[in-house]
Design an enzyme around this catalytic site. Structure first.
Site, PDB file in Angstrom:
ATOM      1  N   THR A   1      71.895 108.661  85.314  1.00 52.56           N
ATOM      2  CA  THR A   1      72.512 107.379  84.998  1.00 52.56           C
ATOM      3  C   THR A   1      72.914 106.662  86.286  1.00 52.56           C
ATOM      4  O   THR A   1      72.922 107.237  87.373  1.00 52.56           O
ATOM      5  CB  THR A   1      73.763 107.575  84.131  1.00 52.56           C
ATOM      6  OG1 THR A   1      74.779 108.234  84.920  1.00 52.56           O
ATOM      7  CG2 THR A   1      73.444 108.436  82.903  1.00 52.56           C
ATOM      8  N   ARG A   2      73.303 105.400  86.139  1.00 51.54           N
ATOM      9  CA  ARG A   2      73.721 104.646  87.325  1.00 51.54           C
ATOM     10  C   ARG A   2      74.969 105.249  87.962  1.00 51.54           C
ATOM     11  O   ARG A   2      75.163 105.172  89.177  1.00 51.54           O
ATOM     12  CB  ARG A   2      73.971 103.179  86.958  1.00 51.54           C
ATOM     13  CG  ARG A   2      75.001 102.962  85.866  1.00 51.54           C
ATOM     14  CD  ARG A   2      75.174 101.486  85.549  1.00 51.54           C
ATOM     15  NE  ARG A   2      76.105 101.296  84.458  1.00 51.54           N
ATOM     16  CZ  ARG A   2      76.848 100.217  84.310  1.00 51.54           C
ATOM     17  NH1 ARG A   2      76.773  99.240  85.195  1.00 51.54           N
ATOM     18  NH2 ARG A   2      77.666 100.096  83.278  1.00 51.54           N
TER      19      ARG A   2
ATOM     20  N   ASP B   1      85.922 107.892  83.189  1.00 53.68           N
ATOM     21  CA  ASP B   1      86.811 107.320  84.195  1.00 53.68           C
ATOM     22  C   ASP B   1      87.630 108.445  84.813  1.00 53.68           C
ATOM     23  O   ASP B   1      88.322 109.178  84.100  1.00 53.68           O
ATOM     24  CB  ASP B   1      87.740 106.289  83.542  1.00 53.68           C
ATOM     25  CG  ASP B   1      88.453 105.421  84.566  1.00 53.68           C
ATOM     26  OD1 ASP B   1      88.853 105.954  85.624  1.00 53.68           O
ATOM     27  OD2 ASP B   1      88.614 104.217  84.309  1.00 53.68           O
TER      28      ASP B   1
ATOM     29  N   GLU C   1      78.557 110.183  71.488  1.00 52.66           N
ATOM     30  CA  GLU C   1      78.739 109.942  72.927  1.00 52.66           C
ATOM     31  C   GLU C   1      80.029 109.161  73.121  1.00 52.66           C
ATOM     32  O   GLU C   1      80.219 108.080  72.548  1.00 52.66           O
ATOM     33  CB  GLU C   1      77.558 109.185  73.542  1.00 52.66           C
ATOM     34  CG  GLU C   1      77.779 108.937  75.029  1.00 52.66           C
ATOM     35  CD  GLU C   1      76.513 108.942  75.862  1.00 52.66           C
ATOM     36  OE1 GLU C   1      76.606 108.630  77.062  1.00 52.66           O
ATOM     37  OE2 GLU C   1      75.442 109.273  75.328  1.00 52.66           O
TER      38      GLU C   1
END
Length: 239
Positions: free
Chosen positions: A217-218, A148, A74
């Site tokens: 996920t957040r 990102d 990951e």
């Protein structure tokens, strides 16, 4: 003479530009404890290559308690939700995660403790340094989850989906290995679909529905709250 497990990382790595944060807000005392007590045992281990004593590589067998198991990677695990979920869902594999943001590393270590997973290894640094020391064709599955976005056009070269990152990833992935990308940024999808095939991958799917074994996920939840549509792209390593 037996190879001895050790740190595979070059103490004097090549100079590379790094973009992004390494530290955020002050860590809680419990998080400092995770870093001091747990991180050392979870770092990838390496062995010296016998025909080249100046070169080392990660040894998956040494890293995962002497077991030979499929190796997953990951890239930038964020807060660690997805990485821990995959490790718990697939206990027969070994999952290596890399993340230079130390607050994210501390969050991951807390989740590892809470979940009790043991098939994980953590590199608290740049993915490029990790790929430098992974053996050829050693990774069966790789994940790039909500990277990102670097939204400004002049910063697109900083994205992971560029040759600087994708060619080393292609080297360490096994033929037929799966590479998953999740993002909520349409232009990141565009660049992913353009660049990843050039590095030696075939597109399998590009859809708005997540994978069956996905955990939200957040970062995904933030995208949904702000009205952005997540996208899930799957590639297969050629060969």
């Amino acid at each position: 003479m037996t190879d001895t497990p050790q740190s595979p990382f070059d103490p004097n790595p090549p100079r590379r530009n790094f973009y992004g944060r390494r530290h955020g807000k002050t860590l809680r005392q419990s998080q400092k404890g995770y870093l001091s007590e747990d991180l050392g045992e979870l770092r990838p281990r390496g062995i010296t290559v016998q025909d080249n004593p100046d070169r080392q590589r990660i040894d998956p067998t040494a890293t995962f308690f002497g077991d030979e198991r499929p190796l997953w990677l990951e890239i930038g695990f964020g807060g660690g939700e997805h990485m821990v979920h995959m490790a718990a869902t697939y206990p027969q594999v070994g999952v290596i995660g890399c993340e230079p943001f130390i607050n994210g590393v501390a969050m991951l270590l807390g989740k590892i403790r809470a979940a009790g997973v043991e098939n994980v290894s953590v590199h608290p640094g740049d993915a490029r340094d990790l790929m430098d020391v992974l053996p050829d064709a050693s990774i069966e599955r790789a994940f790039l989850m909500y990277p990102d976005p670097w939204p400004k056009a002049r910063h697109h070269r900083r994205r992971f989906v560029t040759p600087e990152h994708l060619l080393p990833l292609a080297r360490v992935m096994r033929p037929g290995g799966i590479f998953r990308v999740a993002t909520d940024i349409p232009d990141y999808v565009r660049q992913t679909l353009e660049e990843v095939p050039l590095a030696g991958f075939d597109l399998l799917s590009s859809v708005a529905e997540p994978w069956e074994d996905w955990i939200s996920t957040r970062y995904e939840q933030k995208a949904l709250r702000e009205g952005r549509v997540p996208h899930y792209v799957t590639f297969k390593r050629q060969g």
